[in-house]
Design a protein around this motif. Structure first.
Motif, PDB file in Angstrom:
ATOM      1  N   GLU A 182       0.895  -1.150  -0.007  1.00  0.00           N
ATOM      2  CA  GLU A 182       0.175   0.054  -0.058  1.00  0.00           C
ATOM      3  C   GLU A 182       0.913   1.354  -0.032  1.00  0.00           C
ATOM      4  O   GLU A 182       1.902   1.210   0.466  1.00  0.00           O
ATOM      5  CB  GLU A 182      -0.768   0.083   1.292  1.00  0.00           C
ATOM      6  CG  GLU A 182      -1.856  -0.992   1.458  1.00  0.00           C
ATOM      7  CD  GLU A 182      -1.451  -2.093   2.345  1.00  0.00           C
ATOM      8  OE1 GLU A 182      -1.929  -2.750   3.096  1.00  0.00           O
ATOM      9  OE2 GLU A 182       0.042  -2.137   2.587  1.00  0.00           O
ATOM     10  N   CYS A 218      -2.491   0.439  -4.036  1.00  0.00           N
ATOM     11  CA  CYS A 218      -2.139  -1.022  -3.798  1.00  0.00           C
ATOM     12  C   CYS A 218      -1.641  -1.772  -4.988  1.00  0.00           C
ATOM     13  O   CYS A 218      -2.442  -1.846  -5.861  1.00  0.00           O
ATOM     14  CB  CYS A 218      -3.076  -1.632  -2.796  1.00  0.00           C
ATOM     15  SG  CYS A 218      -2.781  -3.492  -2.410  1.00  0.00           S
ATOM     16  N   ARG A 223     -10.613  -4.407  13.489  1.00  0.00           N
ATOM     17  CA  ARG A 223     -10.577  -4.085  11.849  1.00  0.00           C
ATOM     18  C   ARG A 223     -11.872  -4.081  11.213  1.00  0.00           C
ATOM     19  O   ARG A 223     -12.529  -5.182  11.432  1.00  0.00           O
ATOM     20  CB  ARG A 223      -9.396  -5.167  11.421  1.00  0.00           C
ATOM     21  CG  ARG A 223      -8.878  -4.484   9.798  1.00  0.00           C
ATOM     22  CD  ARG A 223      -7.925  -5.319   9.269  1.00  0.00           C
ATOM     23  NE  ARG A 223      -6.667  -5.456  10.385  1.00  0.00           N
ATOM     24  CZ  ARG A 223      -5.499  -6.062  10.028  1.00  0.00           C
ATOM     25  NH1 ARG A 223      -5.394  -6.614   8.830  1.00  0.00           N
ATOM     26  NH2 ARG A 223      -4.319  -5.809  10.793  1.00  0.00           N
ATOM     27  N   TYR A 275      -5.544  -1.087   5.138  1.00  0.00           N
ATOM     28  CA  TYR A 275      -5.029  -2.212   4.707  1.00  0.00           C
ATOM     29  C   TYR A 275      -5.628  -2.402   3.370  1.00  0.00           C
ATOM     30  O   TYR A 275      -6.806  -2.738   3.222  1.00  0.00           O
ATOM     31  CB  TYR A 275      -5.034  -3.346   5.666  1.00  0.00           C
ATOM     32  CG  TYR A 275      -4.498  -3.237   6.996  1.00  0.00           C
ATOM     33  CD1 TYR A 275      -5.124  -2.745   8.063  1.00  0.00           C
ATOM     34  CD2 TYR A 275      -3.099  -3.601   7.051  1.00  0.00           C
ATOM     35  CE1 TYR A 275      -4.517  -2.453   9.470  1.00  0.00           C
ATOM     36  CE2 TYR A 275      -2.550  -3.545   8.594  1.00  0.00           C
ATOM     37  CZ  TYR A 275      -3.361  -2.902   9.309  1.00  0.00           C
ATOM     38  OH  TYR A 275      -2.656  -2.665  10.757  1.00  0.00           O
ATOM     39  N   TRP A 308      -3.692  -9.637   3.391  1.00  0.00           N
ATOM     40  CA  TRP A 308      -3.576  -8.286   3.385  1.00  0.00           C
ATOM     41  C   TRP A 308      -2.255  -7.689   3.576  1.00  0.00           C
ATOM     42  O   TRP A 308      -1.250  -8.467   3.712  1.00  0.00           O
ATOM     43  CB  TRP A 308      -4.505  -7.558   4.352  1.00  0.00           C
ATOM     44  CG  TRP A 308      -4.368  -8.244   5.729  1.00  0.00           C
ATOM     45  CD1 TRP A 308      -3.245  -8.146   6.673  1.00  0.00           C
ATOM     46  CD2 TRP A 308      -4.958  -9.406   6.155  1.00  0.00           C
ATOM     47  NE1 TRP A 308      -3.272  -9.010   7.857  1.00  0.00           N
ATOM     48  CE2 TRP A 308      -4.527  -9.576   7.558  1.00  0.00           C
ATOM     49  CE3 TRP A 308      -5.962 -10.078   5.841  1.00  0.00           C
ATOM     50  CZ2 TRP A 308      -4.959 -10.786   8.188  1.00  0.00           C
ATOM     51  CZ3 TRP A 308      -6.383 -11.249   6.632  1.00  0.00           C
ATOM     52  CH2 TRP A 308      -5.956 -11.315   7.875  1.00  0.00           C
ATOM     53  N   GLN A 358       0.788  -4.439   4.466  1.00  0.00           N
ATOM     54  CA  GLN A 358       1.448  -4.189   5.931  1.00  0.00           C
ATOM     55  C   GLN A 358       0.558  -2.927   6.366  1.00  0.00           C
ATOM     56  O   GLN A 358       0.785  -2.515   7.552  1.00  0.00           O
ATOM     57  CB  GLN A 358       2.668  -3.857   5.549  1.00  0.00           C
ATOM     58  CG  GLN A 358       3.625  -5.038   5.211  1.00  0.00           C
ATOM     59  CD  GLN A 358       3.837  -5.947   6.461  1.00  0.00           C
ATOM     60  OE1 GLN A 358       3.994  -5.649   7.626  1.00  0.00           O
ATOM     61  NE2 GLN A 358       3.449  -7.232   6.116  1.00  0.00           N
ATOM     62  N   GLY A 359      -0.341  -2.189   5.358  1.00  0.00           N
ATOM     63  CA  GLY A 359      -0.964  -1.124   6.312  1.00  0.00           C
ATOM     64  C   GLY A 359      -0.178   0.297   5.619  1.00  0.00           C
ATOM     65  O   GLY A 359       0.745   0.491   5.539  1.00  0.00           O
TER      66      GLY A 359
END
Length: 117
Positions: free
Chosen positions: A6, A22, A45, A94, A107, A109-110
């Protein structure tokens, strides 16, 4: 091995905008739902938006009319355009993929999004 990376997070004032991107490696992109999830401090989340292989979309109620999810299969990329940001949008965002709207198979790493004056 699927990797999701991301980018695009940052600090923005209320009412501002950001565009998250992303990039997905591996061969799964065209065959899977893609989604954006977020997690605020002390909260679970949550799914923010999801897009199907046919470009149908769903959004959580709090972002409807402000956020837009899109995908570019040629670039193995998914995007989240976030407009009219509010302090309650502050979270780690994410990128996620999966076999359903919930995008629960994996997903990245954010990226941190902070909305503050």
């Amino acid at each position: 091995q699927v990797q999701l990376v991301e980018s695009g997070g940052g600090l923005v004032q209320p009412g501002g905008f950001l565009r998250l991107s992303c990039v997905v490696s591996g061969s799964i992109f065209r065959n899977y739902f893609m989604g954006w999830k977020r997690q605020a401090p002390g909260k679970q989340r949550e799914l923010v938006a999801s897009i199907s292989t046919g470009d149908s979309t769903i959004y959580t109620d709090s972002v409807k009319g402000r956020f837009t999810i899109s995908r570019d299969n040629a670039k193995n990329s998914v995007y989240l355009q976030m407009n009219n940001l509010k302090p309650e949008d502050t979270a780690v965002y994410y990128c996620a993929y999966g076999r359903s709207w919930w995008a629960n198979d994996g997903w990245g790493q954010g990226t941190q999004v902070t909305v503050s004056s």
